[in-house]
Enzyme design. Structure first.
Site, PDB file in Angstrom:
ATOM      1  CB  SER A 190      -6.495  -8.403   0.307  1.00  0.00           C
ATOM      2  OG  SER A 190      -5.694  -7.274   0.017  1.00  0.00           O
ATOM      3  CB  THR A 191      -1.875  -9.720  -0.052  1.00  0.00           C
ATOM      4  OG1 THR A 191      -2.011  -8.355   0.309  1.00  0.00           O
ATOM      5  CG2 THR A 191      -0.473  -9.979  -0.577  1.00  0.00           C
ATOM      6  CG  HIS A 219      -8.656  -5.389  -0.541  1.00  0.00           C
ATOM      7  ND1 HIS A 219      -8.010  -5.656   0.645  1.00  0.00           N
ATOM      8  CD2 HIS A 219      -9.966  -5.263  -0.227  1.00  0.00           C
ATOM      9  CE1 HIS A 219      -8.890  -5.676   1.622  1.00  0.00           C
ATOM     10  NE2 HIS A 219     -10.086  -5.444   1.120  1.00  0.00           N
ATOM     11  CG  MET A 312      -1.020  -7.750   3.472  1.00  0.00           C
ATOM     12  SD  MET A 312       0.153  -6.406   3.169  1.00  0.00           S
ATOM     13  CE  MET A 312      -0.752  -5.389   2.007  1.00  0.00           C
ATOM     14  CG  ASP A 315     -12.024  -5.609   4.322  1.00  0.00           C
ATOM     15  OD1 ASP A 315     -13.028  -5.368   5.033  1.00  0.00           O
ATOM     16  OD2 ASP A 315     -12.008  -5.445   3.090  1.00  0.00           O
TER      17      ASP A 315
END
Length: 374
Positions: A190-191, A219, A312, A315
């Site tokens: 993600s991030t 994401h 973040m 997940d």
């Protein structure tokens, strides 16, 4: 610092950010040149940087900002178009930490809650990362034998010798890697994920490549995932594409979960087939890593190597447990090299990992493990 040529947008973003007591906007300017100059006067942790501006646009300003303030975290901000998605991905390759897709009108900026929450969450997470990087050095008890080296990736570890390590103030228990050569590689991020994916996929290519299919859930919104696949294909030297519903998985290819769709795997006869669903978001995300991991564990059993990279939230942790409980192998990126140690940290702290590795070591580990002789 908020950088946008629209005074209205700057004002709205400032109010959104300062609605959280943990955030203070200490500078607000209208173009990239003014942003570079502002760094002479302000100690900034995070910059929200518009792409299209007069005098100096965001992509031109990016290297100047990073040169003047090497520790600053930069969030690229743009409306969702294919052109802006392409520019944002190039910015991430060039050192930006994240991106946000801002609504196309001030009315949507004012009324929508998704953008507000995303902006606040990303700025807070990146601000914390900037402070960690710029503060006193952290002591991480990570002796070499505790995190298996890439050279040891192909060797089984007996349960009595499974080590533990300390990160983020918590003890992490490692478990043995599987004895089987994996049939699939699964990655969640993600991030900070695009940069991490470029590093890992490029590193696998440099190490000599692998033959297994690689399934990735990052994401990202639609449009961005299309561009991400193109960048990964170029960097990895493999055929990379957004997944299509009903597509038969083939060796040596990279499949990216499309924005707003969960990517799952099903068994159909002797084939493994991709399924795209719009089931409810998990961990506030669609696509999400957990449903992909669960379906891969069901389809491939213990012949899975999964990696959870920077991001973040949590997940991937629950899905990683499903893979590990099925006999597969899970690894995570370490805290020191993660932009945000949320997802990999939660996975590591769940006790499902066989290794917690610095980002440069992830590709050698995957290459060694995927090419092991059994």
């Amino acid at each position: 610092m908020v950088v946008d040529d629209s005074a209205v947008v700057r004002g709205l973003e400032t109010r959104i950010l300062e609605s959280d007591p943990a955030i203070s906007v200490i500078a607000s300017v209208g173009n990239g040149q003014a942003a570079v100059q502002a760094l002479d006067r302000h100690d900034v942790e995070v910059i929200v940087l518009d792409i299209e501006m007069p005098v100096m646009d965001g992509i031109t300003a990016l290297p100047h900002l990073l040169k003047k303030a090497p520790g600053v975290k930069i969030v690229m901000s743009s409306t969702l178009t294919a052109r802006n998605a392409e520019i944002s991905l190039k910015a991430l390759e060039a050192g930006a930490s994240e991106y946000v897709t801002k609504p196309s009108s001030s009315r949507e900026l004012t009324g929508g809650t998704d953008f507000k929450q995303e902006l606040v969450d990303k700025v807070k997470a990146l601000g914390a990362a900037a402070r960690r990087a710029g503060g006193a050095p952290r002591t991480l008890a990570r002796p070499a034998p505790l995190t298996p080296s890439p050279a040891a990736a192909g060797a089984a570890t007996t349960p009595s010798r499974v080590p533990s390590l300390h990160q983020a103030g918590a003890q992490i228990q490692l478990r043995p890697a599987a004895n089987d050569r994996p049939d699939v590689i699964a990655i969640g991020s993600s991030t900070g994920g695009p940069q991490a994916l470029f590093t890992v996929l490029g590193g696998i290519k440099k190490a000599g490549g692998i033959t297994q299919p690689i399934l990735i859930t990052q994401h990202m919104p639609a449009t961005f995932t299309t561009i991400l696949a193109e960048h990964i294909g170029r960097i990895a030297g493999l055929q990379a594409k957004e997944a299509e519903n009903g597509e038969v998985i083939q060796n040596g290819r990279v499949y990216i979960a499309p924005g707003d769709w969960h990517m799952l795997v099903e068994t159909k006869g002797t084939d493994k087939v991709l399924r795209l669903t719009q089931d409810p978001p998990e961990n506030f995300c669609r696509p999400a890593v957990d449903p992909m991991f669960r379906s891969i564990a069901k389809a491939y059993g213990r012949r899975v190597l999964a990696a959870v990279l920077t991001g973040m939230g949590s997940d991937g942790a629950r899905g990683g447990k499903v893979i590990a409980d099925a006999g597969g192998t899970v690894i995570a990126q370490d805290e020191a090299t993660s932009v945000v140690w949320g997802m990999p940290g939660a996975t590591a702290q769940a006790g499902v990992c066989s290794a917690v590795l610095p980002l440069p070591d992830v590709a050698p580990y995957i290459h060694k493990f995927a090419n092991r002789r059994v």
